[in-house]
Design a protein around this motif. Structure first.
Motif, mmCIF file in Angstrom:
data_model
loop_
_atom_site.group_PDB
_atom_site.id
_atom_site.type_symbol
_atom_site.label_atom_id
_atom_site.label_comp_id
_atom_site.label_asym_id
_atom_site.label_seq_id
_atom_site.Cartn_x
_atom_site.Cartn_y
_atom_site.Cartn_z
ATOM 1 N N MET A 73 0.850 -1.182 0.000
ATOM 2 C CA MET A 73 0.000 0.000 0.000
ATOM 3 C C MET A 73 0.885 1.230 0.000
ATOM 4 O O MET A 73 1.968 1.231 0.554
ATOM 5 C CB MET A 73 -0.892 0.040 1.248
ATOM 6 N N THR A 74 0.426 2.286 -0.635
ATOM 7 C CA THR A 74 1.149 3.543 -0.575
ATOM 8 C C THR A 74 0.242 4.596 -0.001
ATOM 9 O O THR A 74 -0.882 4.757 -0.445
ATOM 10 C CB THR A 74 1.607 3.998 -1.984
ATOM 11 N N ALA A 75 0.720 5.307 1.008
ATOM 12 C CA ALA A 75 -0.091 6.345 1.638
ATOM 13 C C ALA A 75 -0.383 7.437 0.635
ATOM 14 O O ALA A 75 0.482 7.870 -0.104
ATOM 15 C CB ALA A 75 0.644 6.929 2.838
ATOM 16 N N ALA A 76 -1.619 7.877 0.612
ATOM 17 C CA ALA A 76 -2.043 8.855 -0.390
ATOM 18 C C ALA A 76 -1.762 10.275 0.065
ATOM 19 O O ALA A 76 -2.626 11.118 0.136
ATOM 20 C CB ALA A 76 -3.525 8.681 -0.677
ATOM 21 N N TYR A 77 -0.542 10.546 0.439
ATOM 22 C CA TYR A 77 -0.180 11.891 0.844
ATOM 23 C C TYR A 77 0.052 12.740 -0.398
ATOM 24 O O TYR A 77 0.305 12.221 -1.478
ATOM 25 C CB TYR A 77 1.024 11.860 1.786
ATOM 26 N N SER A 178 -5.827 5.903 -1.821
ATOM 27 C CA SER A 178 -6.891 6.020 -2.819
ATOM 28 C C SER A 178 -6.302 5.512 -4.128
ATOM 29 O O SER A 178 -5.967 4.337 -4.233
ATOM 30 C CB SER A 178 -7.410 7.463 -2.893
ATOM 31 N N TYR A 179 -6.149 6.398 -5.146
ATOM 32 C CA TYR A 179 -5.536 5.921 -6.398
ATOM 33 C C TYR A 179 -4.067 5.589 -6.156
ATOM 34 O O TYR A 179 -3.312 6.377 -5.572
ATOM 35 C CB TYR A 179 -5.633 6.974 -7.490
ATOM 36 N N SER A 180 -3.650 4.408 -6.611
ATOM 37 C CA SER A 180 -2.266 3.975 -6.485
ATOM 38 C C SER A 180 -2.036 2.841 -7.470
ATOM 39 O O SER A 180 -2.741 1.828 -7.441
ATOM 40 C CB SER A 180 -1.986 3.489 -5.061
ATOM 41 N N CYS A 181 -1.061 2.994 -8.353
ATOM 42 C CA CYS A 181 -0.786 1.991 -9.381
ATOM 43 C C CYS A 181 0.001 0.828 -8.771
ATOM 44 O O CYS A 181 1.200 0.925 -8.542
ATOM 45 C CB CYS A 181 0.002 2.623 -10.528
ATOM 46 N N ARG A 182 -0.693 -0.266 -8.488
ATOM 47 C CA ARG A 182 -0.026 -1.426 -7.901
ATOM 48 C C ARG A 182 -0.852 -2.686 -8.134
ATOM 49 O O ARG A 182 -2.038 -2.608 -8.431
ATOM 50 C CB ARG A 182 0.204 -1.214 -6.405
ATOM 51 N N LYS A 183 -0.205 -3.830 -7.955
ATOM 52 C CA LYS A 183 -0.869 -5.120 -8.109
ATOM 53 C C LYS A 183 -1.197 -5.706 -6.741
ATOM 54 O O LYS A 183 -0.611 -5.326 -5.729
ATOM 55 C CB LYS A 183 0.026 -6.092 -8.895
ATOM 56 N N ILE A 184 -2.139 -6.646 -6.741
ATOM 57 C CA ILE A 184 -2.486 -7.356 -5.515
ATOM 58 C C ILE A 184 -1.378 -8.346 -5.209
ATOM 59 O O ILE A 184 -0.954 -9.115 -6.078
ATOM 60 C CB ILE A 184 -3.826 -8.100 -5.676
ATOM 61 N N ARG A 185 -0.912 -8.312 -3.973
ATOM 62 C CA ARG A 185 0.206 -9.184 -3.608
ATOM 63 C C ARG A 185 -0.137 -10.659 -3.816
ATOM 64 O O ARG A 185 -1.194 -11.132 -3.401
ATOM 65 C CB ARG A 185 0.587 -8.949 -2.144
#
Length: 270
Positions: A73-77, A178-185
């Motif tokens: 996860m990446t914090a949506a700061y 919220s929006y974050s370009c990543r895959k499900i682990r």
């Protein structure tokens, strides 16, 4: 100066100062939690948060960090978003959706299309800063459809549950992604975050000063547990996916809500 070598120039004119400035800029950006992307553009500055830790904010800064512990996860700061220059060019369904946002008293800004390559991106993103008097901390970048679903859930379920259990309104919602370009682990499938269709809630702050952490409450936290169980169960009427503490280790410290479109109509509420 044309005939002089660099080594013969006075110290004040040598080229070391820009190097020190760049180092200083990098240090400032690191403290602020920001790093530059490969493009080198100021508009492409992105968050540099250690998502495996809850201490991303410098000690002694007076700021409270609330960062997801899931390394995927990446914090949506704050990201440097570009406002949409011509909102009048939106498709009819997006225009209709924005009418719904206004009816729900959502404070938002239309953003320019996001395209991060592959399947990642949002054609018509909105940046939500508040739902009525409830502040979104930090602002969330979402599709309009996800913003409308979340606003409906907040107004119809979350605020009602808070008043019933704590006799208090909701002051803010602290979201972790919220929006974050990543895959499900472990699956290699694009997360709904990469489409702007998902939001992770870390904590809920009430008007009376109470902060309800979404992590599994203690044994005797009866009111807190009751509120979290209620809003989690009611979320299944607004989202196609509701995951949270108790589902698996990755969701131990937040609620994950999304509106993934499944052909079978199946809803994952766990």
């Amino acid at each position: 100066m044309a005939g002089k070598s660099l080594s013969a120039m006075p110290g004040a004119l040598r080229s070391r100062r820009p190097v020190r400035f760049i180092g200083t800029l990098a240090a400032v950006m690191a403290v602020a939690g920001v790093s530059a992307c490969n493009t080198g553009s100021v508009l492409d500055l992105q968050p540099a948060v250690d998502v495996g830790s809850t201490s991303a904010v410098p000690a002694g800064s007076g700021m409270q960090a609330l960062v997801p512990s899931n390394p995927y996860m990446t914090a949506a700061y704050p990201r440097f978003d570009r406002p949409l220059s011509s909102p009048d060019q939106l498709p009819a369904d997006e225009v209709s959706c924005r009418r719904e946002l206004k009816r729900l008293r959502v404070s938002y800004t239309d953003l320019a299309p996001i395209n991060d390559g592959g399947q990642c991106g949002i054609d018509h993103p909105v940046k939500v800063t508040a739902i009525g008097n409830i502040e979104m901390k930090p602002a969330a970048t979402l599709t309009c459809a996800m913003a409308a679903s979340f606003a409906s859930w907040t107004r119809n379920e979350l605020t009602s549950a808070a008043r019933w259990r704590y006799f208090s309104g909701v002051k803010s919602i602290r979201q972790g992604s919220s929006y974050s370009c990543r895959k499900i682990r472990g699956e290699g499938v694009l997360s709904e975050h990469g489409k702007g269709n998902a939001l992770d809630v870390m904590a809920i702050e009430l008007n009376n000063g109470k902060v309800i952490d979404v992590r599994k409450p203690g044994l005797f936290a009866f009111r807190e547990r009751a509120l979290l169980n209620t809003v989690r169960a009611d979320g299944c009427s607004y989202f196609t996916t509701v995951l949270g503490p108790g589902y698996n280790y990755d969701h131990r410290d937040h609620f994950h809500f999304d509106i993934k479109n499944r052909k079978s109509g199946y809803r994952a509420c766990r």
